[in-house]
Design a protein around this motif. Structure first.
Motif, PDB file in Angstrom:
ATOM      1  N   GLU A  53       0.469  -1.227   0.048  1.00 20.68           N
ATOM      2  CA  GLU A  53      -0.039   0.002   0.114  1.00 20.68           C
ATOM      3  C   GLU A  53       0.743   1.189  -0.130  1.00 20.68           C
ATOM      4  N   ALA A  54       1.965   1.258   0.664  1.00 17.15           N
ATOM      5  CA  ALA A  54       2.905   2.405   0.943  1.00 17.15           C
ATOM      6  C   ALA A  54       3.391   2.669  -0.524  1.00 17.15           C
ATOM      7  N   LEU A  55       3.717   1.810  -1.245  1.00 13.82           N
ATOM      8  CA  LEU A  55       4.383   1.885  -2.603  1.00 13.82           C
ATOM      9  C   LEU A  55       3.264   2.438  -3.595  1.00 13.82           C
ATOM     10  N   GLU A  56       2.030   1.988  -3.540  1.00 13.16           N
ATOM     11  CA  GLU A  56       0.799   2.335  -4.010  1.00 13.16           C
ATOM     12  C   GLU A  56       0.647   4.065  -4.041  1.00 13.16           C
ATOM     13  N   GLU A  57       0.699   4.377  -2.659  1.00 15.32           N
ATOM     14  CA  GLU A  57       0.564   5.836  -2.623  1.00 15.32           C
ATOM     15  C   GLU A  57       1.670   6.531  -3.099  1.00 15.32           C
ATOM     16  N   ILE A  58       2.794   6.112  -2.951  1.00 17.03           N
ATOM     17  CA  ILE A  58       3.878   6.879  -3.869  1.00 17.03           C
ATOM     18  C   ILE A  58       3.550   7.004  -5.183  1.00 17.03           C
ATOM     19  N   LYS A  59       3.342   5.878  -5.671  1.00 16.01           N
ATOM     20  CA  LYS A  59       3.018   5.986  -7.288  1.00 16.01           C
ATOM     21  C   LYS A  59       1.918   6.723  -7.539  1.00 16.01           C
ATOM     22  N   PHE A  60       0.959   6.758  -6.703  1.00 13.99           N
ATOM     23  CA  PHE A  60      -0.377   7.854  -6.844  1.00 13.99           C
ATOM     24  C   PHE A  60       0.211   9.049  -6.951  1.00 13.99           C
ATOM     25  N   GLY A  61       0.878   9.538  -5.720  1.00 11.25           N
ATOM     26  CA  GLY A  61       1.418  10.869  -5.560  1.00 11.25           C
ATOM     27  C   GLY A  61       2.091  11.392  -6.800  1.00 11.25           C
ATOM     28  N   ASN A  62       3.070  10.455  -7.213  1.00 14.40           N
ATOM     29  CA  ASN A  62       3.922  10.939  -8.297  1.00 14.40           C
ATOM     30  C   ASN A  62       3.208  10.935  -9.605  1.00 14.40           C
ATOM     31  N   ILE A  63       2.250  10.331  -9.992  1.00 17.56           N
ATOM     32  CA  ILE A  63       1.282  10.553 -11.181  1.00 17.56           C
ATOM     33  C   ILE A  63       0.567  11.686 -11.011  1.00 17.56           C
ATOM     34  N   LYS A  64      -0.064  11.910  -9.712  1.00 18.19           N
ATOM     35  CA  LYS A  64      -0.837  13.018  -9.620  1.00 18.19           C
ATOM     36  C   LYS A  64      -0.083  14.436  -9.945  1.00 18.19           C
ATOM     37  N   ARG A  65       1.120  14.543  -9.541  1.00 18.95           N
ATOM     38  CA  ARG A  65       1.870  15.718  -9.683  1.00 18.95           C
ATOM     39  C   ARG A  65       2.389  15.908 -11.201  1.00 18.95           C
ATOM     40  N   ARG A 176       8.522  11.584   1.117  1.00 13.74           N
ATOM     41  CA  ARG A 176       8.733  11.807   2.650  1.00 13.74           C
ATOM     42  C   ARG A 176       7.278  11.546   3.304  1.00 13.74           C
ATOM     43  N   LYS A 177       6.165  11.986   2.740  1.00 17.39           N
ATOM     44  CA  LYS A 177       4.872  11.842   3.248  1.00 17.39           C
ATOM     45  C   LYS A 177       4.393  10.639   3.754  1.00 17.39           C
ATOM     46  N   VAL A 178       4.969   9.487   2.654  1.00 17.51           N
ATOM     47  CA  VAL A 178       4.577   7.943   2.974  1.00 17.51           C
ATOM     48  C   VAL A 178       5.510   7.447   3.666  1.00 17.51           C
ATOM     49  N   THR A 179       6.543   7.785   3.639  1.00 12.88           N
ATOM     50  CA  THR A 179       7.650   6.899   4.501  1.00 12.88           C
ATOM     51  C   THR A 179       8.404   7.668   5.591  1.00 12.88           C
ATOM     52  N   GLY A 180       8.141   8.859   5.797  1.00 12.15           N
ATOM     53  CA  GLY A 180       8.723   9.411   6.795  1.00 12.15           C
ATOM     54  C   GLY A 180      10.119   9.894   7.034  1.00 12.15           C
ATOM     55  N   ILE A 181      10.769   9.708   5.740  1.00 11.63           N
ATOM     56  CA  ILE A 181      12.294  10.117   5.551  1.00 11.63           C
ATOM     57  C   ILE A 181      12.029  11.602   6.020  1.00 11.63           C
ATOM     58  N   PRO A 182      13.133  12.041   7.006  1.00  8.57           N
ATOM     59  CA  PRO A 182      13.066  13.517   7.374  1.00  8.57           C
ATOM     60  C   PRO A 182      13.710  14.194   6.407  1.00  8.57           C
ATOM     61  N   GLU A 183      13.388  15.728   6.815  1.00  6.38           N
ATOM     62  CA  GLU A 183      13.963  16.732   6.134  1.00  6.38           C
ATOM     63  C   GLU A 183      15.638  16.740   6.058  1.00  6.38           C
ATOM     64  N   SER A 184      16.103  16.103   7.151  1.00  2.00           N
ATOM     65  CA  SER A 184      17.434  16.163   7.430  1.00  2.00           C
ATOM     66  C   SER A 184      18.134  15.418   6.477  1.00  2.00           C
ATOM     67  N   GLN A 185      17.433  14.428   5.679  1.00  2.00           N
ATOM     68  CA  GLN A 185      18.154  13.535   4.778  1.00  2.00           C
ATOM     69  C   GLN A 185      17.876  13.826   3.360  1.00  2.00           C
ATOM     70  N   ARG A 186      18.883  14.057   2.578  1.00  2.17           N
ATOM     71  CA  ARG A 186      18.587  13.967   0.933  1.00  2.17           C
ATOM     72  C   ARG A 186      18.061  12.537   0.567  1.00  2.17           C
ATOM     73  N   ILE A 187      17.113  12.713  -0.454  1.00  2.44           N
ATOM     74  CA  ILE A 187      16.641  11.424  -0.862  1.00  2.44           C
ATOM     75  C   ILE A 187      17.318  11.331  -2.254  1.00  2.44           C
ATOM     76  N   ALA A 188      18.564  10.484  -2.182  1.00  2.00           N
ATOM     77  CA  ALA A 188      19.407  10.623  -3.399  1.00  2.00           C
ATOM     78  C   ALA A 188      19.065   9.737  -4.720  1.00  2.00           C
ATOM     79  N   ILE A 189      18.653   8.587  -4.476  1.00  2.00           N
ATOM     80  CA  ILE A 189      18.275   7.654  -5.555  1.00  2.00           C
ATOM     81  C   ILE A 189      17.321   6.670  -5.148  1.00  2.00           C
TER      82      ILE A 189
END
Ligand SMILES: Cc1cc2nc3c(=O)[nH]c(=O)nc-3n(C[C@H](O)[C@H](O)[C@H](O)COP(=O)(O)O)c2cc1C
Length: 221
Positions: A53-65, A176-189
């Motif tokens: 479900e978490a991956l589906e949410e990211i996929k959905f958010g990416n497509i929406k944007r 970030r919204k789905v996974t909680g990766i904090p702002e203190s980290q760069r999402i690299a790849i």
């Protein structure tokens, strides 16, 4: 699998079977991949493994944007290429679109392909790699590249394919919204990961390489 065979067999996989990957297997892959080297053993990687479900949410958010026309703004900005690098970028895109039967002027199908990238090529799982901002952004990426390639190679041992990709993380706030990766980290790849659908045309792509003699200088040997 032999090491050299694995390196030669690895290719980016852009079409997957709808078959989940067991958590234990993903964990095994990461247990091996953390043997990758890093500057002064900083081990700068953080992995966020996403599926279901978490991956589906990211996929959905990416497509929406993407559909709303929002410009991509990954944490590590995308570069634009010139000269030979641009030529190589265009060459691989031409090959890919030929295999997919997408004409140059077919904007709709090109957009559909972009969306498939935003959906992690419909993979059942993805591994997102993030890095503490205190580590800077350039040199640390050498270690991130090493660990990403090690994941891609180790995955082959489990008959899994991967695509190291920017496309899943072009809108970091979605991730970030789905996974909680904090702002203190760069999402690299990120890497999409799953069982390859070998009938999917894009997986027939054989990317070329400049011969070693064109990119190697020998000194004292
Ligand atoms: C840093 C990085 C980012 C990439 N981003 C994408 C991407 O967003 N979409 C994609 O389809 N492939 C992506 N790729 C895969 C490359 O296109 C691929 O590695 C290259 O064309 C060579 O093909 P091969 O991996 O099959 O050997 C990326 C690879 C790297 C190393």
């Amino acid at each position: 699998m032999e090491l050299i065979e694995a390196i030669q067999n690895r290719k980016s996989i852009r079409g997957y079977k709808p078959v989940p990957v067991q958590k234990q297997i993903l964990n095994n892959i990461l247990q091996v991949a953390i043997r990758a080297p890093s500057g002064v053993n900083t081990q700068p990687w953080n992995f966020t493994v996403v599926a279901g479900e978490a991956l589906e949410e990211i996929k959905f958010g990416n497509i929406k944007r993407f559909e709303s026309g929002e410009s991509p703004h990954p944490d590590i900005p995308l570069e634009s290429f010139t000269g030979i690098y641009k030529e190589r970028q265009v060459d691989i895109a031409i090959q890919l679109f030929q295999l997919l039967g997408i004409a140059r002027e077919d904007k709709e199908k090109r957009n559909d392909w972009m969306k498939k990238g935003g959906r992690f090529f419909d993979a059942p799982a993805a591994i997102i790699i993030s890095v503490d901002k205190s580590l800077g952004s350039e040199r640390v990426m050498l270690a991130i590249g090493a660990v990403a390639q090690t994941i891609a190679l180790t995955a082959l041992n489990y008959d899994l394919g991967t695509c190291i990709q920017d496309q899943g993380i072009l809108y970091p706030e979605v991730v970030r919204k789905v996974t909680g990766i904090p702002e203190s980290q760069r999402i690299a790849i990120c890497l999409s990961i799953g069982y390859p659908d070998w009938d999917f045309p894009a997986n027939k792509l054989e990317s070329s390489r400049e011969p070693v003699e064109n990119c190697t200088t020998w000194c004292g040997i």
